[in-house]
Design a protein around this motif. Structure first.
Motif, PDB file in Angstrom:
ATOM      1  N   ASN A 161     -28.163  28.400  29.657  1.00 49.03           N
ATOM      2  CA  ASN A 161     -28.553  27.123  30.250  1.00 49.03           C
ATOM      3  C   ASN A 161     -27.479  26.058  30.126  1.00 49.03           C
ATOM      4  OD1 ASN A 161     -31.092  28.102  30.977  1.00 49.03           O
ATOM      5  ND2 ASN A 161     -31.956  27.608  28.985  1.00 49.03           N
ATOM      6  N   PHE A 162     -26.336  26.445  29.582  1.00 48.65           N
ATOM      7  CA  PHE A 162     -25.276  25.480  29.333  1.00 48.65           C
ATOM      8  C   PHE A 162     -23.944  25.971  29.875  1.00 48.65           C
ATOM      9  CE2 PHE A 162     -27.657  22.703  26.604  1.00 48.65           C
ATOM     10  CZ  PHE A 162     -28.608  23.524  26.042  1.00 48.65           C
ATOM     11  N   CYS A 163     -23.117  25.008  30.250  1.00 47.95           N
ATOM     12  CA  CYS A 163     -21.700  25.267  30.415  1.00 47.95           C
ATOM     13  C   CYS A 163     -21.108  25.124  29.021  1.00 47.95           C
ATOM     14  CB  CYS A 163     -21.065  24.257  31.361  1.00 47.95           C
ATOM     15  SG  CYS A 163     -21.707  24.347  33.041  1.00 47.95           S
ATOM     16  N   MET A 164     -20.371  26.111  28.599  1.00 49.76           N
ATOM     17  CA  MET A 164     -19.890  26.090  27.228  1.00 49.76           C
ATOM     18  C   MET A 164     -18.389  26.289  27.169  1.00 49.76           C
ATOM     19  SD  MET A 164     -22.913  27.996  25.137  1.00 49.76           S
ATOM     20  CE  MET A 164     -22.401  27.146  23.633  1.00 49.76           C
ATOM     21  N   GLY A 165     -17.821  25.820  26.092  1.00 52.44           N
ATOM     22  CA  GLY A 165     -16.381  25.953  25.975  1.00 52.44           C
ATOM     23  C   GLY A 165     -15.905  25.852  24.544  1.00 52.44           C
ATOM     24  N   TRP A 166     -14.659  26.164  24.364  1.00 55.56           N
ATOM     25  CA  TRP A 166     -13.960  26.012  23.096  1.00 55.56           C
ATOM     26  C   TRP A 166     -12.833  25.005  23.284  1.00 55.56           C
ATOM     27  CZ3 TRP A 166     -15.669  27.963  18.599  1.00 55.56           C
ATOM     28  CH2 TRP A 166     -16.596  29.015  18.651  1.00 55.56           C
ATOM     29  N   PHE A 167     -12.800  24.050  22.391  1.00 55.20           N
ATOM     30  CA  PHE A 167     -11.772  23.029  22.382  1.00 55.20           C
ATOM     31  C   PHE A 167     -11.041  23.111  21.048  1.00 55.20           C
ATOM     32  CE2 PHE A 167     -13.030  20.158  25.970  1.00 55.20           C
ATOM     33  CZ  PHE A 167     -14.173  20.836  26.364  1.00 55.20           C
ATOM     34  N   ARG A 168      -9.875  22.494  20.976  1.00 54.75           N
ATOM     35  CA  ARG A 168      -9.172  22.442  19.707  1.00 54.75           C
ATOM     36  C   ARG A 168      -8.465  21.097  19.567  1.00 54.75           C
ATOM     37  NH1 ARG A 168      -4.574  27.103  20.921  1.00 54.75           N
ATOM     38  NH2 ARG A 168      -3.296  25.881  22.392  1.00 54.75           N
ATOM     39  N   GLN A 169      -8.211  20.764  18.319  1.00 55.37           N
ATOM     40  CA  GLN A 169      -7.572  19.479  18.041  1.00 55.37           C
ATOM     41  C   GLN A 169      -6.730  19.591  16.786  1.00 55.37           C
ATOM     42  OE1 GLN A 169     -10.332  16.217  17.444  1.00 55.37           O
ATOM     43  NE2 GLN A 169      -8.838  14.737  18.183  1.00 55.37           N
ATOM     44  N   ILE A 170      -5.539  19.015  16.854  1.00 55.34           N
ATOM     45  CA  ILE A 170      -4.708  18.904  15.660  1.00 55.34           C
ATOM     46  C   ILE A 170      -4.595  17.424  15.327  1.00 55.34           C
ATOM     47  CG2 ILE A 170      -3.458  21.028  16.121  1.00 55.34           C
ATOM     48  CD1 ILE A 170      -1.137  19.399  17.153  1.00 55.34           C
ATOM     49  N   PRO A 171      -4.358  17.081  14.082  1.00 55.22           N
ATOM     50  CA  PRO A 171      -4.304  15.669  13.692  1.00 55.22           C
ATOM     51  C   PRO A 171      -3.307  14.890  14.531  1.00 55.22           C
ATOM     52  CG  PRO A 171      -4.382  17.063  11.758  1.00 55.22           C
ATOM     53  CD  PRO A 171      -4.217  17.978  12.933  1.00 55.22           C
ATOM     54  N   GLY A 172      -3.751  13.739  15.016  1.00 54.73           N
ATOM     55  CA  GLY A 172      -2.879  12.873  15.784  1.00 54.73           C
ATOM     56  C   GLY A 172      -2.812  13.193  17.263  1.00 54.73           C
ATOM     57  N   LYS A 173      -3.484  14.251  17.653  1.00 52.44           N
ATOM     58  CA  LYS A 173      -3.474  14.624  19.066  1.00 52.44           C
ATOM     59  C   LYS A 173      -4.895  14.583  19.621  1.00 52.44           C
ATOM     60  CE  LYS A 173       0.918  15.954  19.659  1.00 52.44           C
ATOM     61  NZ  LYS A 173       1.273  17.360  19.852  1.00 52.44           N
ATOM     62  N   GLU A 174      -4.981  14.483  20.939  1.00 49.28           N
ATOM     63  CA  GLU A 174      -6.292  14.498  21.573  1.00 49.28           C
ATOM     64  C   GLU A 174      -6.868  15.919  21.574  1.00 49.28           C
ATOM     65  OE1 GLU A 174      -5.859  10.792  24.759  1.00 49.28           O
ATOM     66  OE2 GLU A 174      -6.486  12.775  25.417  1.00 49.28           O
ATOM     67  N   ARG A 175      -8.183  15.971  21.585  1.00 44.77           N
ATOM     68  CA  ARG A 175      -8.841  17.255  21.670  1.00 44.77           C
ATOM     69  C   ARG A 175      -8.565  17.854  23.049  1.00 44.77           C
ATOM     70  NH1 ARG A 175     -14.879  17.381  19.384  1.00 44.77           N
ATOM     71  NH2 ARG A 175     -13.659  16.360  17.726  1.00 44.77           N
ATOM     72  N   GLU A 176      -8.269  19.146  23.101  1.00 40.74           N
ATOM     73  CA  GLU A 176      -7.955  19.789  24.373  1.00 40.74           C
ATOM     74  C   GLU A 176      -8.860  20.996  24.600  1.00 40.74           C
ATOM     75  OE1 GLU A 176      -3.805  20.805  23.862  1.00 40.74           O
ATOM     76  OE2 GLU A 176      -4.297  22.762  22.972  1.00 40.74           O
ATOM     77  N   ARG A 177      -9.176  21.196  25.870  1.00 38.22           N
ATOM     78  CA  ARG A 177      -9.984  22.344  26.226  1.00 38.22           C
ATOM     79  C   ARG A 177      -9.104  23.582  26.188  1.00 38.22           C
ATOM     80  NH1 ARG A 177     -14.026  22.151  30.616  1.00 38.22           N
ATOM     81  NH2 ARG A 177     -12.858  20.316  31.233  1.00 38.22           N
ATOM     82  N   VAL A 178      -9.577  24.628  25.534  1.00 39.70           N
ATOM     83  CA  VAL A 178      -8.830  25.869  25.462  1.00 39.70           C
ATOM     84  C   VAL A 178      -9.404  26.892  26.433  1.00 39.70           C
ATOM     85  CG1 VAL A 178      -7.940  27.667  23.933  1.00 39.70           C
ATOM     86  CG2 VAL A 178      -8.395  25.384  23.034  1.00 39.70           C
ATOM     87  N   ALA A 179     -10.704  26.992  26.477  1.00 37.53           N
ATOM     88  CA  ALA A 179     -11.368  27.928  27.380  1.00 37.53           C
ATOM     89  C   ALA A 179     -12.790  27.448  27.599  1.00 37.53           C
ATOM     90  CB  ALA A 179     -11.371  29.342  26.812  1.00 37.53           C
TER      91      ALA A 179
END
Length: 121
Positions: A31-49
């Motif tokens: 029932n959801f669109c789902m994804g994995w994001f990642r973030q390193i300190p000092g950077k914006e969170r980015e979509r990975v998949a």
């Protein structure tokens, strides 16, 4: 409101593999669109998949051919198989979900608590 619980990440050496999972409470991941994001300190969170409203997997260019996103609707679980990991993949990884209807994704993401993945050279 759905809650997401990620599995523990880990530390691997370059070239290694790791699989993350994310279990949704109360509702089916279908029932959801789902994804994995990642973030390193000092950077914006980015979509990975992510998996879009039509169920298609989408990948960030840098992980294509190395990472695989999938879901098991019966287990309410999203998976993330990561292989050939490199130090640049080191980050806090977050599972995310937003409602899906009629092939479209809408609304704000709900986030998991995050899980650390560390890749050493």
């Amino acid at each position: 409101r759905v809650r997401l619980r990620e599995s523990r990440g880990g530390a691997v050496t370059s070239g290694g593999s790791l699989t993350l999972s994310c279990t949704a409470s109360e509702d089916s991941v279908d029932n959801f669109c789902m994804g994995w994001f990642r973030q390193i300190p000092g950077k914006e969170r980015e979509r990975v998949a992510s998996i879009d409203g039509d169920g298609r997997p989408l990948y960030r260019e840098s992980v294509k051919g190395r990472f695989t996103i999938s879901r098991d609707n019966a287990k309410n679980t999203l998976y993330f198989q990561m292989s050939r990991l490199v130090p640049e993949d080191t980050a806090m990884y977050y599972c995310a979900a937003r409602p899906r209807s009629g092939g479209n994704c809408f609304g704000e993401y709900v986030w998991g608590q995050g899980t650390q993945v560390t890749v050493s050279s």
